[in-house]
Scaffold this motif. Structure first.
Motif, PDB file in Angstrom:
ATOM      1  N   THR A   1      33.477 -19.136  54.305  1.00 39.37           N
ATOM      2  CA  THR A   1      34.832 -18.556  54.258  1.00 39.37           C
ATOM      3  C   THR A   1      35.638 -19.856  54.326  1.00 39.37           C
ATOM      4  N   PRO A   2      37.063 -20.144  53.739  1.00 42.64           N
ATOM      5  CA  PRO A   2      37.718 -21.164  53.829  1.00 42.64           C
ATOM      6  C   PRO A   2      37.756 -21.773  55.228  1.00 42.64           C
ATOM      7  N   GLN A   3      37.753 -20.920  56.269  1.00 45.31           N
ATOM      8  CA  GLN A   3      37.960 -21.283  57.566  1.00 45.31           C
ATOM      9  C   GLN A   3      36.656 -21.653  58.340  1.00 45.31           C
ATOM     10  N   GLN A   4      35.614 -21.222  57.977  1.00 42.14           N
ATOM     11  CA  GLN A   4      34.392 -21.629  58.562  1.00 42.14           C
ATOM     12  C   GLN A   4      32.886 -21.241  57.892  1.00 42.14           C
ATOM     13  N   ILE A   5      31.800 -21.894  58.409  1.00 42.23           N
ATOM     14  CA  ILE A   5      30.612 -21.822  57.733  1.00 42.23           C
ATOM     15  C   ILE A   5      29.865 -21.142  58.844  1.00 42.23           C
ATOM     16  N   ILE A   6      29.142 -19.893  58.529  1.00 38.61           N
ATOM     17  CA  ILE A   6      28.499 -19.044  59.466  1.00 38.61           C
ATOM     18  C   ILE A   6      27.113 -19.017  59.305  1.00 38.61           C
TER      19      ILE A   6
ATOM     20  N   ILE B   1      22.081 -26.256  52.670  1.00 47.03           N
ATOM     21  CA  ILE B   1      22.955 -25.274  51.824  1.00 47.03           C
ATOM     22  C   ILE B   1      24.112 -25.553  52.764  1.00 47.03           C
ATOM     23  N   VAL B   2      24.087 -25.411  54.093  1.00 55.09           N
ATOM     24  CA  VAL B   2      25.186 -25.678  54.975  1.00 55.09           C
ATOM     25  C   VAL B   2      25.836 -27.064  55.064  1.00 55.09           C
TER      26      VAL B   2
ATOM     27  N   PRO C   1      34.393 -25.758  60.838  1.00 63.15           N
ATOM     28  CA  PRO C   1      33.458 -25.356  61.984  1.00 63.15           C
ATOM     29  C   PRO C   1      32.244 -24.651  61.543  1.00 63.15           C
ATOM     30  N   ILE C   2      31.292 -24.965  61.875  1.00 63.57           N
ATOM     31  CA  ILE C   2      29.743 -24.290  61.730  1.00 63.57           C
ATOM     32  C   ILE C   2      29.514 -23.519  62.957  1.00 63.57           C
TER      33      ILE C   2
END
Length: 152
Positions: free
Chosen positions: A37-42, A59-60, A70-71
């Motif tokens: 998302t624009p706010q985080q990587i999950i 990928i991350v 943030p991840i």
């Protein structure tokens, strides 16, 4: 239906995309999912196989380089086929901050390196000690009915 190893929109969201990393069933690794998302990587479940960890880290890392944020690594449970690579994942993504989240009991088992509760003993391997950052569904949350927000 999710398409393996392809970015696709998450229905019902405005900007979330999911990258499923689906595996043939085997004993020592789980399916994994990356959501950006624009706010985080999950990342959901890190798996246990080195090749899978390498792929997911790539990928991350690419997502992070395109837009630093943030991840978060969410673990569905503490079994070794879902968690073995979390220390390696964190190491490979240095200097990025990687936050690891799991429910409270699973966090205790991972911190202790509990081979029974993580079922590592069934595989004949050691469970490395890992320290999750975020304990979800704590006993106090359940008693109080609290809703918590995580500020990163």
């Amino acid at each position: 239906m999710l398409i393996n190893k392809e970015w696709q929109p998450v229905p019902g969201t405005h900007a979330a995309e999911i990258y499923p990393y689906l595996r043939k069933p085997d004993l020592l690794s789980s399916n994994s999912f990356v959501i950006r998302t624009p706010q985080q990587i999950i990342l959901i479940d890190a798996g246990a196989l080195p090749a899978q960890t390498d792929d997911l880290c790539g990928i991350v890392r690419k997502c992070y380089q395109e837009n630093p944020r943030p991840i978060l690594l969410y673990l569905t449970h503490c079994h070794i086929d879902h968690t073995l690579s979390i220390n390696r994942f964190r190491q490979m993504l240095t200097p990025c901050s990687v936050w690891i989240a799991i429910q409270e009991e699973g966090a205790r088992y991972l911190t202790r390196g509990d081979s029974k509760k993580t079922i590592a003993e069934l595989y004949g391997i050691d469970c490395p000690s890992s320290r999750p950052d975020i304990h979800l569904l704590t006993g106090q949350d359940q008693v109080d009915g609290n809703i918590r927000c995580i500020d990163l």
